[in-house]
Design an enzyme around this catalytic site. Sequence first.
Site, short mmCIF file in Angstrom:
data_model
loop_
_atom_site.label_atom_id
_atom_site.label_comp_id
_atom_site.label_asym_id
_atom_site.label_seq_id
_atom_site.Cartn_x
_atom_site.Cartn_y
_atom_site.Cartn_z
N SER A 284 6.75 64.56 17.81
CA SER A 284 8.25 64.83 18.54
C SER A 284 8.62 63.76 19.33
O SER A 284 7.87 62.88 20.06
CB SER A 284 7.76 66.10 19.41
OG SER A 284 8.99 66.32 19.96
N GLY B 216 11.99 67.39 21.33
CA GLY B 216 11.73 68.47 22.61
C GLY B 216 13.05 68.98 22.73
O GLY B 216 14.10 68.30 23.20
N CYS C 81 4.35 67.07 28.63
CA CYS C 81 5.18 66.05 29.13
C CYS C 81 4.71 65.42 30.29
O CYS C 81 4.84 66.01 31.42
CB CYS C 81 6.54 66.42 28.85
SG CYS C 81 7.78 65.02 29.53
N GLY D 2 1.38 54.64 21.23
CA GLY D 2 1.17 53.44 20.48
C GLY D 2 -0.27 53.32 20.28
O GLY D 2 -1.00 53.95 20.92
N THR E 136 5.20 56.49 17.44
CA THR E 136 5.66 55.28 17.92
C THR E 136 5.80 54.22 16.76
O THR E 136 6.80 53.44 16.88
CB THR E 136 4.72 54.63 19.05
OG1 THR E 136 4.70 55.43 20.02
CG2 THR E 136 5.02 53.19 19.61
O1 DOR Z 1 5.76 60.86 26.51
C1 DOR Z 1 6.49 61.86 26.47
N1 DOR Z 1 7.96 61.67 26.78
N2 DOR Z 1 5.94 63.01 26.20
C2 DOR Z 1 6.69 64.24 26.27
O2 DOR Z 1 6.21 65.20 25.99
C3 DOR Z 1 8.42 64.16 26.46
C4 DOR Z 1 8.96 62.80 26.59
C5 DOR Z 1 10.18 62.69 27.50
O3 DOR Z 1 11.06 63.22 27.08
O4 DOR Z 1 9.80 62.50 28.68
#
Ligand code: DOR
Length: 304
Positions: free
Chosen positions: A21, A46, A130, A217, A266
């Site tokens: 995602s 997301g 997140c 990554g 990534t």
């Molecule tokens: O690393 C991330 N960035 N993971 C997430 O679940 C969401 C994303 C973000 O939008 O910050």
Amino acid sequence: KPCLAVNIGGIQMKNPVTTASGTFGFGPEYSPYVDINRLGAIVVKGTTLEPRQGNPTPRMAETPAGILNSIGLQNPGADQLIQKTAPYFAGLEIPVIVNIAGNTVEEYAQLAGKLDGVAGIAGLEVNISCPNVKKGGMAFGGDPFTAAEVTRAVKAATQLPVMVKLSPNVTDIGAIARAVEEAGADALSLINTLLGMAIDVRKRKPVLANVMGGLSGPAVKPVAVRAVWQVYRAVQLPIIGMGGICSWEDALEFILAGASAVAVGTANFINPRATLDVLEGIERYLLEQQIEDINELIGAAHSA
Ligand code: DOR
């Protein structure tokens, strides 16, 4: 030809390769480079109930080891997804899994209910991991009780298969996986990004406006393989493994550790064809090793 099909908590995939995602947009962004219908599934960006602007910039930084991001769940919101994007999903031949997030348990449930029955959506990936938002994300994914609470609420709100995405930023990922399994999840995704930061030595301040962000990554791959290994031993649920997968060899490490499917993240930014390179490499390996069914390899390193 070897069998590549896998089942992820009720979602039938013709091969184990999907997308992480946030790294593949909603699909059309990659259609110049990838015949999307060749993938096992796609997991899209997301989504939250309301549109979100995300965090202040700079919110992405490249490091030699991987990418740091602090996007903060910027997205156009559920109504736009349903009206503008889901019709595109419905025209694909493969399952589309939507990653969902909320500020409260009620928001996760409301969003899950709203997406239930929308043509083109085959499953939900519940983002309780997140690292870049104050209210949602890690606030729920950090301990077994809240993780289970969100899972139960989402399961009660939808008929769709529900996978829950776990964080590496915890002390006992197995305990969280068990709680989420008990709460009714159909599958697990792991891992989300690893909390990190970088400092600009000339400006003498953090590179990201939000100071910290999630690292993705190649740097996180050993952490991710370890997490898949531990969770495979802790639960019965199918696992989608991700974290630094750049090559078919990387993908096979995750499968041997216990992942039923793998997501490329990534690497898509570096090589937009990365998903297909991984898929084609897995196919060649099965032929070369004379393995008839990919399912024989899932978790195989545990019994070696
Ligand atoms: O690393 C991330 N960035 N993971 C997430 O679940 C969401 C994303 C973000 O939008 O910050």
